[in-house]
Scaffold this active site. Sequence first.
Site, PDB file in Angstrom:
ATOM      1  N   LYS A 112     -16.226 -33.359  30.113  1.00 28.36           N
ATOM      2  CA  LYS A 112     -15.089 -33.398  30.813  1.00 28.36           C
ATOM      3  C   LYS A 112     -14.045 -34.229  30.128  1.00 28.36           C
ATOM      4  O   LYS A 112     -12.925 -33.934  29.913  1.00 28.36           O
ATOM      5  CB  LYS A 112     -15.144 -33.745  32.205  1.00 28.36           C
ATOM      6  CG  LYS A 112     -14.019 -34.141  32.882  1.00 28.36           C
ATOM      7  CD  LYS A 112     -14.303 -34.560  34.308  1.00 28.36           C
ATOM      8  CE  LYS A 112     -14.792 -35.923  34.373  1.00 28.36           C
ATOM      9  NZ  LYS A 112     -13.446 -37.224  34.407  1.00 28.36           N
ATOM     10  N   ARG A 147      -6.514 -37.385  36.705  1.00 28.73           N
ATOM     11  CA  ARG A 147      -6.164 -38.892  36.115  1.00 28.73           C
ATOM     12  C   ARG A 147      -5.568 -38.161  34.560  1.00 28.73           C
ATOM     13  O   ARG A 147      -4.937 -38.930  34.057  1.00 28.73           O
ATOM     14  CB  ARG A 147      -7.377 -39.454  35.815  1.00 28.73           C
ATOM     15  CG  ARG A 147      -7.525 -41.032  35.028  1.00 28.73           C
ATOM     16  CD  ARG A 147      -7.010 -41.934  36.147  1.00 28.73           C
ATOM     17  NE  ARG A 147      -6.591 -42.795  35.206  1.00 28.73           N
ATOM     18  CZ  ARG A 147      -5.634 -44.030  35.991  1.00 28.73           C
ATOM     19  NH1 ARG A 147      -5.261 -43.685  37.112  1.00 28.73           N
ATOM     20  NH2 ARG A 147      -5.192 -45.113  35.225  1.00 28.73           N
ATOM     21  N   ARG A 150      -5.925 -49.021  38.909  1.00 29.32           N
ATOM     22  CA  ARG A 150      -5.867 -48.112  37.763  1.00 29.32           C
ATOM     23  C   ARG A 150      -4.535 -48.338  36.948  1.00 29.32           C
ATOM     24  O   ARG A 150      -3.868 -47.373  36.906  1.00 29.32           O
ATOM     25  CB  ARG A 150      -6.587 -46.913  38.013  1.00 29.32           C
ATOM     26  CG  ARG A 150      -7.869 -46.832  38.467  1.00 29.32           C
ATOM     27  CD  ARG A 150      -8.404 -45.531  38.472  1.00 29.32           C
ATOM     28  NE  ARG A 150      -8.970 -45.031  37.473  1.00 29.32           N
ATOM     29  CZ  ARG A 150      -9.558 -43.980  37.054  1.00 29.32           C
ATOM     30  NH1 ARG A 150      -9.810 -43.138  38.087  1.00 29.32           N
ATOM     31  NH2 ARG A 150     -10.104 -43.529  35.864  1.00 29.32           N
ATOM     32  N   PRO A 151      -4.227 -49.429  36.465  1.00 27.52           N
ATOM     33  CA  PRO A 151      -2.860 -49.647  36.038  1.00 27.52           C
ATOM     34  C   PRO A 151      -2.618 -48.587  34.474  1.00 27.52           C
ATOM     35  O   PRO A 151      -3.786 -48.138  33.989  1.00 27.52           O
ATOM     36  CB  PRO A 151      -3.114 -51.054  35.731  1.00 27.52           C
ATOM     37  CG  PRO A 151      -4.445 -51.489  35.215  1.00 27.52           C
ATOM     38  CD  PRO A 151      -5.144 -50.629  36.316  1.00 27.52           C
ATOM     39  N   ASP A 210      -0.328 -50.086  32.235  1.00 25.19           N
ATOM     40  CA  ASP A 210       0.370 -50.932  31.702  1.00 25.19           C
ATOM     41  C   ASP A 210      -0.080 -50.804  29.784  1.00 25.19           C
ATOM     42  O   ASP A 210       0.883 -51.054  29.014  1.00 25.19           O
ATOM     43  CB  ASP A 210       0.096 -52.462  32.046  1.00 25.19           C
ATOM     44  CG  ASP A 210      -1.139 -52.832  31.884  1.00 25.19           C
ATOM     45  OD1 ASP A 210      -2.133 -52.201  32.273  1.00 25.19           O
ATOM     46  OD2 ASP A 210      -1.567 -54.090  31.426  1.00 25.19           O
ATOM     47  N   ARG A 263     -15.336 -31.615  40.768  1.00 23.15           N
ATOM     48  CA  ARG A 263     -14.224 -31.780  39.631  1.00 23.15           C
ATOM     49  C   ARG A 263     -14.968 -32.270  38.551  1.00 23.15           C
ATOM     50  O   ARG A 263     -14.256 -31.755  37.475  1.00 23.15           O
ATOM     51  CB  ARG A 263     -13.391 -33.179  40.157  1.00 23.15           C
ATOM     52  CG  ARG A 263     -12.407 -32.890  41.156  1.00 23.15           C
ATOM     53  CD  ARG A 263     -11.657 -34.466  41.119  1.00 23.15           C
ATOM     54  NE  ARG A 263     -11.649 -35.169  40.078  1.00 23.15           N
ATOM     55  CZ  ARG A 263     -12.005 -36.525  39.831  1.00 23.15           C
ATOM     56  NH1 ARG A 263     -12.159 -37.245  40.731  1.00 23.15           N
ATOM     57  NH2 ARG A 263     -11.831 -36.891  38.653  1.00 23.15           N
TER      58      ARG A 263
HETATM   59  C1  EPZ Z   1     -11.792 -43.071  31.590  1.00 23.22           C
HETATM   60  O1  EPZ Z   1     -10.905 -43.572  32.586  1.00 23.22           O
HETATM   61  C2  EPZ Z   1     -12.601 -42.103  32.081  1.00 23.22           C
HETATM   62  N1  EPZ Z   1     -11.775 -41.029  32.947  1.00 23.22           N
HETATM   63  C3  EPZ Z   1     -13.313 -42.694  33.549  1.00 23.22           C
HETATM   64  O2  EPZ Z   1     -14.197 -41.776  33.645  1.00 23.22           O
HETATM   65  C4  EPZ Z   1     -14.058 -43.929  32.614  1.00 23.22           C
HETATM   66  O3  EPZ Z   1     -14.590 -44.497  33.757  1.00 23.22           O
HETATM   67  C5  EPZ Z   1     -13.231 -44.903  31.889  1.00 23.22           C
HETATM   68  O4  EPZ Z   1     -12.478 -44.226  31.022  1.00 23.22           O
HETATM   69  C6  EPZ Z   1     -13.925 -45.955  30.962  1.00 23.22           C
HETATM   70  O5  EPZ Z   1     -14.777 -45.233  30.393  1.00 23.22           O
HETATM   71  C7  EPZ Z   1     -11.245 -40.173  31.957  1.00 23.22           C
HETATM   72  O6  EPZ Z   1     -11.612 -39.810  30.606  1.00 23.22           O
HETATM   73  C8  EPZ Z   1     -10.510 -38.831  32.568  1.00 23.22           C
HETATM   74  P1  EPZ Z   1      -9.795 -47.117  30.771  1.00 23.22           P
HETATM   75  P2  EPZ Z   1      -9.476 -44.407  32.163  1.00 23.22           P
HETATM   76  O7  EPZ Z   1      -8.445 -46.919  30.518  1.00 23.22           O
HETATM   77  O8  EPZ Z   1      -9.028 -44.038  30.960  1.00 23.22           O
HETATM   78  C9  EPZ Z   1      -8.145 -51.154  32.225  1.00 23.22           C
HETATM   79  C10 EPZ Z   1     -15.275 -40.193  35.246  1.00 23.22           C
HETATM   80  O9  EPZ Z   1     -15.954 -40.613  36.092  1.00 23.22           O
HETATM   81  N2  EPZ Z   1      -6.911 -50.669  32.046  1.00 23.22           N
HETATM   82  O10 EPZ Z   1     -10.873 -47.111  29.766  1.00 23.22           O
HETATM   83  O11 EPZ Z   1      -8.426 -44.512  33.058  1.00 23.22           O
HETATM   84  C11 EPZ Z   1      -8.624 -50.426  33.778  1.00 23.22           C
HETATM   85  O12 EPZ Z   1      -8.357 -51.261  34.816  1.00 23.22           O
HETATM   86  C12 EPZ Z   1     -14.069 -41.241  35.092  1.00 23.22           C
HETATM   87  O13 EPZ Z   1     -15.486 -39.304  34.400  1.00 23.22           O
HETATM   88  C13 EPZ Z   1      -5.848 -51.372  32.062  1.00 23.22           C
HETATM   89  O14 EPZ Z   1      -5.806 -52.534  32.478  1.00 23.22           O
HETATM   90  O15 EPZ Z   1     -10.215 -46.024  32.014  1.00 23.22           O
HETATM   91  C14 EPZ Z   1     -10.058 -50.605  33.518  1.00 23.22           C
HETATM   92  O16 EPZ Z   1     -10.474 -51.999  33.947  1.00 23.22           O
HETATM   93  C15 EPZ Z   1     -14.018 -42.054  36.129  1.00 23.22           C
HETATM   94  N3  EPZ Z   1      -4.290 -51.053  31.749  1.00 23.22           N
HETATM   95  C16 EPZ Z   1     -10.040 -50.532  32.025  1.00 23.22           C
HETATM   96  O17 EPZ Z   1      -9.126 -50.829  31.469  1.00 23.22           O
HETATM   97  C17 EPZ Z   1      -4.366 -49.725  31.364  1.00 23.22           C
HETATM   98  O18 EPZ Z   1      -3.118 -49.378  30.983  1.00 23.22           O
HETATM   99  C18 EPZ Z   1     -10.759 -49.399  31.181  1.00 23.22           C
HETATM  100  O19 EPZ Z   1      -9.994 -48.304  31.653  1.00 23.22           O
HETATM  101  C19 EPZ Z   1      -5.475 -48.835  31.369  1.00 23.22           C
HETATM  102  C20 EPZ Z   1      -6.620 -49.477  31.525  1.00 23.22           C
END
Ligand code: EPZ
Length: 425
Positions: free
Chosen positions: A22, A93, A122-123, A125, A397
Site C-alpha cells: 500500500k 493520507r 500528524r504535522p 512541517d 483501507r
Molecule cells: C507513513 O506515514 C505511513 N503511511 C505510515 O503507515 C507509517 O506509520 C509512517 O510512514 C512511519 O513509517 C503511508 O505511507 C501512507 P512519517 P507518514 O512522515 O509519512 C513526524 C500505515 O499503517 N513528522 O514517516 O505520515 C511524524 O509526526 C500507515 O500504513 C513531522 O514531525 O509518517 C512522526 O512522528 C499508518 N513532520 C514521524 O515524523 C512532518 O512533516 C514519522 O512520520 C512529517 C512527519
Amino acid sequence: MDKYIVNGGNKLQGEVRVSGSKNAALPILAATILSDGECRIENIPEIRDVSLMIEILYKMGAEVRTIDRTTVEMDGSKIYTTVSPNDLCRRLRGSYYLLGTCLGKFGKCEIEMPGGCNFGLRPIDLHIKGLEALGAKISIDGGIIKAETDGLHGANIYLDKASVGATINIMLAATRAKGVTVIENAAREPHIVDLANFLNSMGASVRGAGTDVIKITGVDSLIGVTYSIIPDQIEAGTFMIAAAMTEGDVTVSGLIPKHMDSLTAKLIEAGAEVTEDGESIRVIGKRPINKLNVTAIYYPGFPTDLQPQITAMLSLASGTSIVTESVWDNRFRYVDELIKMGADIKVEGRVATINGVPKLSGASVTACDLRAGAAMILAALAASGATEIDNIIHVERGYEDIVGKLRSIGADIRKESVNEPEIAL
Ligand code: EPZ
C-alpha cells in the site's frame, strides 16, 4: 457499519500470498503525474486507499484503464487541473503526494490537508520545509494548502525526523527541479526504494534510496513505463505474527525476506520457528511465547506499523514485555480494546507494559485505525470464544481480502453487514 465475527482458537495452517505494498503503491501512482507518457502499474493491492488515489487522479484528468484486479494503466500526463478533489483527499493520507508531483510537473498545487489514521499529531512541517527549500511558496488557509513556484531548483535538505512522507514528497518534486537535491536523514523504508526504482525507470536520477542520504538530479522529462509494486512488508508481518500467536504453521509467500528481518528476529526471540526460503517465510508458533522488549522505530528497526500486532501477541507471552513507540505520540489507543479481551497492559506515554495472561476471551471491540484493527483480528484469532470487531472500514483501507486470506489458512472469520448508515469518514 460492517463488522468481523471471529471464533478464536484455530491454529492457522497453510500458505498465504502477500499483495502489493500500500505504502509503495500510493506514491508510485501519484508519481505517474510526473511522466510524459502512459504507465502500466502492476501488483497494486486491491484496497480502498489505492482505489481512492486512482479516483483522485482520474478526477484530475488522468486517463485510467483498469486491466485486472491488480493492474492499472495510467496516463498522468493528461492531468488538466492542479486543484485536487478535496472530498476524496481528506480521506487519504497519501493524497499529499500530489504536492510534490504537481509542483514538480506543473509548478502549482492546491489540496486539502490530508486525512489518515488518528494516532496523535500528524504535522506536515517537514514536507513544507523541504518543498520551500526547492523554491515553492506554500500557504495554508482554512485547511487548504496552496503551493506554487516560478521554477524548482536543487537544494540540500536536512530532515529533523526521518519522515517517510516528507522524504517522498521532496523526492517527487526534486525529480523535475533544476539541479541537484540532497536529502539528509532521509527515510529508508522499502517503499522509498521502490519509488526511487520507479522514478529511475522513467528516466529520473535518484541515488542512495534506502540509505539516509538521497541525491536527486533533476531531469526535464520522464517517460511512461511498466512497473510492478513490491510486496507489502506490513501485511506479510501481520500474517507472520498471526501464525506465531495461534501456534500455527504458516508459510507467507511472495515477500522480500530482507524487509522482514527485524520482525523475524523478534519472533525467533519469542520462541517461534522462522525459516526463510526464497520469497517465502515459514512461521511455526510455539507456546509459551517468550516475553520481549520491542522498540518501534524507523526502518530498518522494528516497524511502527507492526507495533499494535506484536503487542497483541505479547498479551499472551509468559512474563512482562515492554513495547516502546518511538515514531507516533499516541499509537496505543487500541490497548483499551485488548483489555476488554482480558489483556493486562498499562500505557504511560509512549511505553506499554504488558503482563502476559494465559488466555484472551472473545468480546465486542472496535478497530481504532488500520493497524489497530489488524491487531484486534489477531487477538480474536488467538482468543477463546467469539469476538465482534466493528469499524472495520479502517482495516479494509489497507489489507486486501484479509477475511479470504485468513480463511484460506484456517481462521474462523466472517464479515457481517450491519444495516446502519455508514459514518462518513
Ligand atoms: C507513513 O506515514 C505511513 N503511511 C505510515 O503507515 C507509517 O506509520 C509512517 O510512514 C512511519 O513509517 C503511508 O505511507 C501512507 P512519517 P507518514 O512522515 O509519512 C513526524 C500505515 O499503517 N513528522 O514517516 O505520515 C511524524 O509526526 C500507515 O500504513 C513531522 O514531525 O509518517 C512522526 O512522528 C499508518 N513532520 C514521524 O515524523 C512532518 O512533516 C514519522 O512520520 C512529517 C512527519
